[in-house]
Design a protein around this motif. Structure first.
Motif, PDB file in Angstrom:
ATOM      1  N   MET A 312       0.647  -1.226  -0.015  1.00  0.00           N
ATOM      2  CA  MET A 312      -0.085  -0.115   0.027  1.00  0.00           C
ATOM      3  C   MET A 312       0.917   1.193   0.240  1.00  0.00           C
ATOM      4  N   ALA A 313       0.622   2.163  -1.078  1.00  0.00           N
ATOM      5  CA  ALA A 313       1.363   3.396  -1.098  1.00  0.00           C
ATOM      6  C   ALA A 313       0.248   4.616  -0.887  1.00  0.00           C
ATOM      7  N   PRO A 314       0.600   5.721  -0.355  1.00  0.00           N
ATOM      8  CA  PRO A 314       0.052   6.811  -0.074  1.00  0.00           C
ATOM      9  C   PRO A 314      -0.683   7.589  -1.219  1.00  0.00           C
ATOM     10  N   THR A 315      -0.122   7.555  -2.450  1.00  0.00           N
ATOM     11  CA  THR A 315      -0.579   8.174  -3.363  1.00  0.00           C
ATOM     12  C   THR A 315      -0.746   7.326  -4.929  1.00  0.00           C
ATOM     13  N   GLU A 316      -1.752   7.597  -5.914  1.00  0.00           N
ATOM     14  CA  GLU A 316      -2.007   7.085  -6.863  1.00  0.00           C
ATOM     15  C   GLU A 316      -0.606   6.860  -7.845  1.00  0.00           C
ATOM     16  N   LEU A 318       2.476   7.118  -6.623  1.00  0.00           N
ATOM     17  CA  LEU A 318       3.385   6.367  -6.105  1.00  0.00           C
ATOM     18  C   LEU A 318       3.241   5.088  -6.177  1.00  0.00           C
ATOM     19  N   ALA A 319       1.737   4.646  -6.175  1.00  0.00           N
ATOM     20  CA  ALA A 319       1.357   3.169  -6.167  1.00  0.00           C
ATOM     21  C   ALA A 319       1.819   2.594  -7.943  1.00  0.00           C
ATOM     22  N   GLU A 320       1.684   3.729  -8.759  1.00  0.00           N
ATOM     23  CA  GLU A 320       1.762   3.467 -10.174  1.00  0.00           C
ATOM     24  C   GLU A 320       3.380   2.988 -10.170  1.00  0.00           C
ATOM     25  N   GLN A 321       4.194   3.932  -9.371  1.00  0.00           N
ATOM     26  CA  GLN A 321       5.605   3.657  -9.742  1.00  0.00           C
ATOM     27  C   GLN A 321       5.913   2.432  -8.983  1.00  0.00           C
ATOM     28  N   HIS A 322       5.503   2.023  -7.710  1.00  0.00           N
ATOM     29  CA  HIS A 322       5.780   0.829  -7.164  1.00  0.00           C
ATOM     30  C   HIS A 322       5.240  -0.296  -7.955  1.00  0.00           C
ATOM     31  N   PHE A 323       4.063  -0.114  -8.684  1.00  0.00           N
ATOM     32  CA  PHE A 323       3.726  -1.472  -9.387  1.00  0.00           C
ATOM     33  C   PHE A 323       4.627  -1.771 -10.541  1.00  0.00           C
ATOM     34  N   ALA A 324       4.949  -0.440 -11.326  1.00  0.00           N
ATOM     35  CA  ALA A 324       6.025  -0.732 -12.315  1.00  0.00           C
ATOM     36  C   ALA A 324       7.594  -1.424 -11.953  1.00  0.00           C
ATOM     37  N   VAL A 363       0.379 -10.502  -5.746  1.00  0.00           N
ATOM     38  CA  VAL A 363       0.554  -9.268  -5.137  1.00  0.00           C
ATOM     39  C   VAL A 363      -0.209  -8.172  -5.744  1.00  0.00           C
ATOM     40  N   ALA A 364      -1.052  -7.461  -4.627  1.00  0.00           N
ATOM     41  CA  ALA A 364      -1.859  -6.169  -4.976  1.00  0.00           C
ATOM     42  C   ALA A 364      -0.968  -5.247  -4.663  1.00  0.00           C
ATOM     43  N   VAL A 365      -0.696  -4.237  -5.560  1.00  0.00           N
ATOM     44  CA  VAL A 365      -0.126  -2.984  -5.439  1.00  0.00           C
ATOM     45  C   VAL A 365      -1.178  -1.827  -5.540  1.00  0.00           C
ATOM     46  N   GLY A 366      -1.372  -0.757  -4.559  1.00  0.00           N
ATOM     47  CA  GLY A 366      -2.226   0.061  -4.530  1.00  0.00           C
ATOM     48  C   GLY A 366      -2.369   1.254  -3.567  1.00  0.00           C
ATOM     49  N   THR A 367      -3.301   2.005  -3.566  1.00  0.00           N
ATOM     50  CA  THR A 367      -3.578   3.112  -2.621  1.00  0.00           C
ATOM     51  C   THR A 367      -4.405   2.488  -1.663  1.00  0.00           C
ATOM     52  N   HIS A 368      -5.208   3.248  -0.777  1.00  0.00           N
ATOM     53  CA  HIS A 368      -6.179   2.835   0.331  1.00  0.00           C
ATOM     54  C   HIS A 368      -7.470   2.029  -0.425  1.00  0.00           C
ATOM     55  N   ALA A 369      -7.493   2.077  -1.637  1.00  0.00           N
ATOM     56  CA  ALA A 369      -8.612   1.291  -2.325  1.00  0.00           C
ATOM     57  C   ALA A 369      -8.294  -0.186  -2.000  1.00  0.00           C
ATOM     58  N   LEU A 370      -7.169  -0.379  -1.602  1.00  0.00           N
ATOM     59  CA  LEU A 370      -7.006  -2.012  -1.101  1.00  0.00           C
ATOM     60  C   LEU A 370      -7.656  -2.328   0.085  1.00  0.00           C
ATOM     61  N   ILE A 371      -8.073  -1.378   0.825  1.00  0.00           N
ATOM     62  CA  ILE A 371      -8.697  -1.861   2.128  1.00  0.00           C
ATOM     63  C   ILE A 371     -10.529  -1.354   1.880  1.00  0.00           C
ATOM     64  N   SER A 372     -10.891  -1.179   0.840  1.00  0.00           N
ATOM     65  CA  SER A 372     -12.329  -1.019   0.727  1.00  0.00           C
ATOM     66  C   SER A 372     -12.901  -2.281   0.858  1.00  0.00           C
ATOM     67  N   GLY A 373     -14.283  -2.359   1.103  1.00  0.00           N
ATOM     68  CA  GLY A 373     -14.974  -3.356   1.607  1.00  0.00           C
ATOM     69  C   GLY A 373     -14.770  -4.500   0.586  1.00  0.00           C
ATOM     70  N   GLY A 381      -0.823 -12.869   3.505  1.00  0.00           N
ATOM     71  CA  GLY A 381       0.366 -13.253   4.425  1.00  0.00           C
ATOM     72  C   GLY A 381       1.379 -12.216   4.696  1.00  0.00           C
ATOM     73  N   LEU A 382       1.391 -11.147   3.703  1.00  0.00           N
ATOM     74  CA  LEU A 382       2.189 -10.204   3.860  1.00  0.00           C
ATOM     75  C   LEU A 382       1.709  -8.769   3.580  1.00  0.00           C
ATOM     76  N   VAL A 383       1.765  -8.004   4.470  1.00  0.00           N
ATOM     77  CA  VAL A 383       1.227  -6.583   4.186  1.00  0.00           C
ATOM     78  C   VAL A 383       2.634  -5.646   4.365  1.00  0.00           C
ATOM     79  N   VAL A 384       2.734  -4.848   3.290  1.00  0.00           N
ATOM     80  CA  VAL A 384       3.851  -3.683   3.315  1.00  0.00           C
ATOM     81  C   VAL A 384       3.300  -2.480   3.169  1.00  0.00           C
ATOM     82  N   THR A 385       3.442  -1.261   3.870  1.00  0.00           N
ATOM     83  CA  THR A 385       2.984  -0.291   3.773  1.00  0.00           C
ATOM     84  C   THR A 385       4.000   0.841   3.650  1.00  0.00           C
TER      85      THR A 385
END
Length: 685
Positions: A312-316, A318-324, A363-373, A381-385
């Motif tokens: 999970m990254a704080p901005t879209e 940054l999330a795009e960057q980590h995804f790449a 692996v899911a790379v994303g923003t706070h969208a990852l915590i939506s219902g 098994g692993l959460v990276v913030t």
């Protein structure tokens, strides 16, 4: 009689509107107000004659109004009020800007105490914008040690002081005494009512020292006890024990060699993940030290153990960057990486959710969208913030709850000296990346004054002409009446630069009060090369990679912590182009110059952090609170190291005698820790 939980809006002079403004400072109740400690003090007890007043430092002068004040209109938006004041030693020309209403408060022949800076031109002495009161009524703004509070728009110092006096009179004596009486006696610490009275309105320097000693110890004692209880709770819980695997297989698959620091951090974290206790580790590394690679290695370990991972990254952006980055590293190893952000269409989100819930994505790379219902993992098994301070505790907790006690890695780019990190992150294990990968660029850094401005603007033009981009960082979002006009604000400065300095260049602005989508749109435009200059607040201090940005200019650099300046400098030098950092400062003290000189001599964030600990003045060592601890109201986690160790030891001794804090003298401590856990979602990190 006022109660500690009464709302501040009932105080005289506050009301609904100002109460709302004060909420931005975290002040809701009288208890919050009494716990909002001054950031500095001004000693206004010494009163000088006009002739004897020292120049260019704030001072009190006793003088008589020799003639009626005269108002004059200079231009639109500028009106002057001038007064000639005299004493036996000479005369003083006093000027107020845009404060014509003061005319009715100044009576010819009356003697006043004026507080401000005396300047001299030839033999003429002058003072601009002083505060004042009649000699026979002094004691409100002169003749005392006056507290100076951090403020927000709509809350002037005068209001804060008046509100604090009312709160102290109404319920200051009822602030809870958290320290056991025996401990106070043994360590000779002041009682709580005395401490609160004298931290806000000290009788003298000794009373202030005594008050601060007591309140600092109390805050660190509570913190020490809370961290000890958290660690006890965490290490007592069983976790998922993964199978240890030879990491050489992962390292061999990389197109480059990792640093020894990266290997060490992976060994430490892998030992946690295979121990049977839930990992809760902080990975601390300087800008560019390769934290993402460490995360990739641990994701590989989790996936090889049949688990999924979330990043999970704080901005879209940054999330795009980590995804790449993660896709590039992990997909050649057969690990399936997906992206999940708020701007994706509903259909795209459904598709990704389907893959995650069926275990068809690793692996899911994303923003706070990852915590939506709607997001369900097959087996998380692993959460990276990343940049963990940018997320609320509840958000991090919500992601962890999507798995069965997943291991947690939180990453931060704020260098903190290791000894300090081990103490303040008392409920976390700490890994440090203290080595930069080869090829990382040195950023040449210069601390300059206003006389260099024309030359720097020419340099900006030259770089932009070569196709480079420029960051300009200001300390404020908008202008403030409380600060001098030399302090730059991002919004108005961006307009000035665009209209008057660089009308032919493309200037953008980004700040923390913008909506997330607006910020992302401006940052995306800058990243795409559609803007030449980006004016911003520290909102960009951690964030997107702009390899083309080759110059970082920081305005009023003396108003930032060194670690924060180092973070800002880390935004440039990320590509192949030679990069520079220019620190503008009007800081005239030796200390201000010494602090900025450190930035010009080293690019090592940990050395800078050590120097910041040694040298820095008041203020938050961590910049914008770049740690997950409860906010320190008075303790300084750098300067109060000795007290911190002593308070932690005393807290551990208390818990050894009374683990559940059930004895009567420990109940106030237990209640305070419960409050802390409530505020921070049952965790302090």
């Amino acid at each position: 009689m006022a109660g500690l939980n009464d709302n501040i809006r009932y105080l005289k002079g506050v009301g609904e509107t100002r109460a709302k403004a004060m909420e931005k400072l975290g002040i809701h109740t009288l208890r919050d107000l009494l716990s909002y400690f001054p950031r500095a003090y001004e000693d206004r007890r010494t009163i000088c004659a006009i002739k004897d007043a020292p120049l260019d430092i704030p001072v009190c002068v006793r003088a008589m109004a020799a003639a009626p004040p005269v108002a004059s209109y200079v231009r639109k938006g500028m009106e002057l009020l001038k007064l000639r004041a005299v004493d036996d030693s000479g005369s003083l020309e006093i000027t107020w800007f845009n404060q014509a209403y003061l005319r009715s408060q100044l009576e010819t022949g009356a003697t006043y105490i004026f507080y401000g800076r005396v300047t001299e031109q030839g033999r003429r002495r002058a003072m601009a914008n002083p505060v004042f009161e009649r000699e026979d009524r002094q004691g409100v703004v002169t003749g005392r040690i006056l507290p100076i509070y951090r403020l927000t728009a709509g809350v002037p110092q005068k209001l804060m002081i008046s509100a604090m006096e009312q709160a102290l009179a109404g319920c200051g004596s009822r602030m809870p005494d958290i320290l056991p009486p025996e401990l106070c006696r043994r360590l000779k610490l002041a009682q709580a009512p005395y401490a609160y009275e004298n931290i806000h309105f000290p009788r003298d320097e000794q009373a202030l020292d005594k008050a601060r000693e007591r309140l600092v110890f109390e805050e660190l004692y509570v913190l020490g006890a809370a961290l000890a209880m958290l660690r006890e709770k965490r290490t007592g819980e069983p976790g998922r024990a993964m199978q240890a695997l030879p990491m050489d297989e992962f390292w061999a698959a990389l197109p480059f060699a990792p640093t020894e620091a990266q290997r060490r951090a992976v060994r430490e974290a892998a030992a946690d993940m295979t121990s049977g206790v839930p990992m809760n580790r902080l990975l601390q590394g300087d800008v560019g030290s390769g934290k993402t690679l460490v995360a990739a290695a641990l994701i590989w370990l989790a996936v090889k153990n049949g688990c999924q991972a979330a990043f999970m990254a704080p901005t879209e952006i940054l999330a795009e960057q980590h995804f790449a980055t993660l896709s590039q590293l992990l997909e050649p190893m057969g690990i399936r990486v997906v992206r999940l952000t708020g701007s994706m269409t509903a259909a795209q989100k459904r598709q990704v959710n389907g893959l995650l819930s069926l275990g068809q994505a690793d692996v899911a790379v994303g923003t706070h969208a990852l915590i939506s219902g709607g997001v369900t993992f097959f087996d998380l098994g692993l959460v990276v913030t990343d940049e963990q301070h940018r997320f609320g505790v509840a958000q991090r907790g919500a992601l962890a709850e999507k798995g069965d006690k997943p291991h947690t890695l939180v990453m931060s780019a704020t260098p903190i000296p290791r000894t300090l990190a081990l103490i303040i992150y008392g409920d976390l294990d700490v890994s440090v990346l203290d080595e930069l990968p080869p090829g990382r660029q040195k950023v040449d850094t210069f601390a300059v004054g206003e006389d260099m401005r024309p030359r720097i603007w020419r340099f900006v033009r030259r770089l932009v002409g070569e196709g480079r981009q420029v960051f300009i960082v200001c300390p404020m979002v908008e202008e403030s009446e409380e600060l001098p006009p030399t302090v730059k604000s991002a919004q108005s400065y961006a307009k000035t630069l665009q209209s008057e300095v660089f009308p032919d260049l493309r200037v953008g602005c980004v700040h923390g009060r913008m909506k997330a989508k607006e910020k992302d749109a401006v940052m995306a435009a800058f990243a795409a090369g559609e803007l030449d200059i980006l004016v911003s607040t520290t909102v960009i201090e951690v964030g997107v990679d702009i390899p083309n940005a080759a110059l970082m200019i920081v305005e009023n650099a003396d108003r930032f912590g060194l670690s924060q300046l180092h973070q800002l400098r880390g935004r440039v030098g990320r590509g192949q182009h030679k990069s520079y950092c220019v620190l503008f400062s009007d800081g005239e003290t030796e200390e201000a110059r010494a602090r900025l000189a450190i930035m010009t001599k080293t690019g090592d964030g940990f050395k800078i952090a050590e120097e910041d600990l040694r040298l820095r003045g008041p203020g938050d060592f961590f910049g914008s609170r770049q740690h997950g601890l409860p906010e320190m109201h008075i303790a300084d986690l750098s300067a109060d190291m000795r007290v911190l160790k002593q308070a932690q030891q005393e807290a551990q001794d208390t818990l050894a005698r009374d683990p559940s804090l059930e004895q009567p003298e420990n109940i106030p401590l237990r209640d305070r820790i419960r409050e802390l856990f409530e505020i921070n979602g049952n965790t302090l990190n």
